[in-house]
Scaffold this motif. Structure first.
Motif, PDB file in Angstrom:
ATOM      1  N   ASP A 182      21.638 -30.169  78.321  1.00 19.63           N
ATOM      2  CA  ASP A 182      22.002 -31.497  77.805  1.00 19.63           C
ATOM      3  C   ASP A 182      21.045 -31.977  76.715  1.00 19.63           C
ATOM      4  O   ASP A 182      21.433 -32.784  75.875  1.00 19.63           O
ATOM      5  N   GLN A 183      19.820 -31.517  76.714  1.00 24.18           N
ATOM      6  CA  GLN A 183      18.822 -31.922  75.716  1.00 24.18           C
ATOM      7  C   GLN A 183      18.833 -31.030  74.476  1.00 24.18           C
ATOM      8  O   GLN A 183      18.235 -31.383  73.458  1.00 24.18           O
ATOM      9  N   GLN A 189      28.878 -27.102  72.054  1.00 24.03           N
ATOM     10  CA  GLN A 189      28.110 -28.284  71.635  1.00 24.03           C
ATOM     11  C   GLN A 189      27.645 -28.213  70.190  1.00 24.03           C
ATOM     12  O   GLN A 189      27.520 -29.241  69.523  1.00 24.03           O
TER      13      GLN A 189
END
Length: 161
Positions: free
Chosen positions: A62-63, A94
């Motif tokens: 997520d980071q 992503q």
């Protein structure tokens, strides 16, 4: 720039990493691993074991998108490394501007895995993730180090059908 995207369950390790760093002109390594990124002691160790003149960064999935986008636009040779193909699928979704190439090195043997080569084992679910990436035009290959035999994902897939 991203010089190498690699799946290797050992993440950063000795001689193999040295050979990859030299071959691909790497100065920055982005490690994506939930356990390492969320364990302060492990994160500290991985960031501090960088070879002289290099930088290691550790993120959760997520980071990772923002630092990877920065690396894509940087002039510094960067490698992204993570443990399992599932992470590759998330990364390419992503950050679609990633280079369309994925090297898979050693992935540990687990229950219900299929042998790709000695030291590299995949589950059906991981193969499905690679199928997904292959359908998106990502070049996928298995190779422990640059001077060893390279096995194309399509070649492997044809053998297990």
């Amino acid at each position: 720039m991203i010089n190498l995207i690699r799946c290797d369950d050992r993440l950063i390790h000795g001689q193999c990493m040295t050979r990859l760093v030299q071959h691909y002109f790497i100065k920055n390594i982005i490690v994506i691993d939930e356990f390492t990124a969320t364990n302060p002691a492990m994160k500290y160790v991985v960031e501090k074991i960088a070879m002289p003149g290099m930088k290691n960064e550790v993120y959760t999935i997520d980071q990772a998108a923002a630092p990877i986008r920065e690396a894509v636009n940087s002039k510094t040779g960067t490698m992204i490394v993570f443990r399992f193909p599932t992470i590759a699928r998330a990364l390419f979704d992503q950050v679609p501007e990633l280079p369309k190439s994925l090297m898979i090195g050693p992935v540990q043997k687990r229950d219900d895995t299929i042998t790709v080569q000695d030291g590299t084992y995949l589950t059906r679910s991981e193969i499905d993730d690679l199928d997904y990436l292959d359908a998106k035009g990502i070049e996928i290959f298995f190779q422990v180090v640059p001077d060893m035999k390279r096995i194309e994902f399509k070649e492997f897939k044809n053998k297990i059908k």
